[in-house]
Design a protein around this motif. Structure first.
Motif, mmCIF file in Angstrom:
data_model
loop_
_atom_site.group_PDB
_atom_site.id
_atom_site.type_symbol
_atom_site.label_atom_id
_atom_site.label_comp_id
_atom_site.label_asym_id
_atom_site.label_seq_id
_atom_site.Cartn_x
_atom_site.Cartn_y
_atom_site.Cartn_z
ATOM 1 N N ALA A 26 104.176 5.383 19.259
ATOM 2 C CA ALA A 26 104.284 3.929 19.131
ATOM 3 C C ALA A 26 105.720 3.525 18.800
ATOM 4 O O ALA A 26 106.244 2.547 19.355
ATOM 5 C CB ALA A 26 103.321 3.419 18.056
ATOM 6 N N GLN A 27 106.361 4.268 17.918
ATOM 7 C CA GLN A 27 107.757 3.970 17.554
ATOM 8 C C GLN A 27 108.670 4.158 18.763
ATOM 9 O O GLN A 27 109.548 3.342 19.027
ATOM 10 C CB GLN A 27 108.204 4.879 16.404
ATOM 11 C CG GLN A 27 109.560 4.532 15.844
ATOM 12 C CD GLN A 27 109.559 3.206 15.111
ATOM 13 O OE1 GLN A 27 108.694 2.944 14.296
ATOM 14 N NE2 GLN A 27 110.524 2.365 15.409
ATOM 15 N N ALA A 28 108.452 5.238 19.510
ATOM 16 C CA ALA A 28 109.253 5.488 20.717
ATOM 17 C C ALA A 28 109.019 4.397 21.760
ATOM 18 O O ALA A 28 109.960 3.978 22.443
ATOM 19 C CB ALA A 28 108.925 6.863 21.291
ATOM 20 N N ALA A 29 107.783 3.923 21.882
ATOM 21 C CA ALA A 29 107.475 2.853 22.838
ATOM 22 C C ALA A 29 108.225 1.580 22.483
ATOM 23 O O ALA A 29 108.798 0.913 23.345
ATOM 24 C CB ALA A 29 105.968 2.596 22.874
ATOM 25 N N THR A 30 108.257 1.246 21.204
ATOM 26 C CA THR A 30 108.982 0.062 20.749
ATOM 27 C C THR A 30 110.474 0.205 21.021
ATOM 28 O O THR A 30 111.118 -0.725 21.525
ATOM 29 C CB THR A 30 108.738 -0.171 19.242
ATOM 30 O OG1 THR A 30 107.342 -0.358 19.025
ATOM 31 C CG2 THR A 30 109.500 -1.378 18.734
#
Length: 141
Positions: A22-26
């Protein structure tokens, strides 16, 4: 700021990796960065080699590739910006090798809460943080 992000994933614990994904997607959406999902398969011990089928490593590789591709499809990152790869070897060594190979400028990974054994033996996340040539973001589940 970031162009290439590496996210190591343990396919045995994909729920633990969700915060890192999720952090990488953001970050990917914010900076237009590409994301490489990585799974590292351990080497089959020589002592076990005679007890497993001849194509055991190939079967494991294909299974890991399929599982990682499913994670990539469901991660919420645009399909043109996400890729996946499975490597075989020592976990932190292969993470560092892949980061170098793709010229990653950020590694986003999860880490378990430290236990007494990791204070003495170290953890994969600890090794990556110490030896990576790029920034490392450790996300706690």
């Amino acid at each position: 700021m970031y162009k290439s992000i590496l996210v190591p994933i343990d396919l045995a614990e994909t729920d633990v990796a969700k915060p890192a994904i999720a952090q990488a997607a953001t970050l990917s959406q914010t900076f237009g960065a590409t994301v490489r999902l990585l799974n590292v398969m351990p080497m089959t011990p020589v002592m076990l080699a005679e007890y497993v089928p001849a194509d055991f490593d190939t079967q494991q590789l294909e299974s890991s590739q399929a599982a990682l591709a499913a994670v990539a499809r469901d991660c919420g990152i645009d399909s043109t910006r996400v890729s996946s790869v499975v490597r075989q070897g020592g976990i932190y060594h292969e993470i560092l090798e892949e980061a170098s190979a793709i010229k990653a400028d950020l590694i986003v990974m999860t880490s378990h809460r430290p236990a007494m054994r990791t204070y003495f033996l170290g953890s994969n996340a600890g090794h990556v943080v110490r030896y990576a040539k790029c920034s490392v973001l450790v996300v706690r589940p």
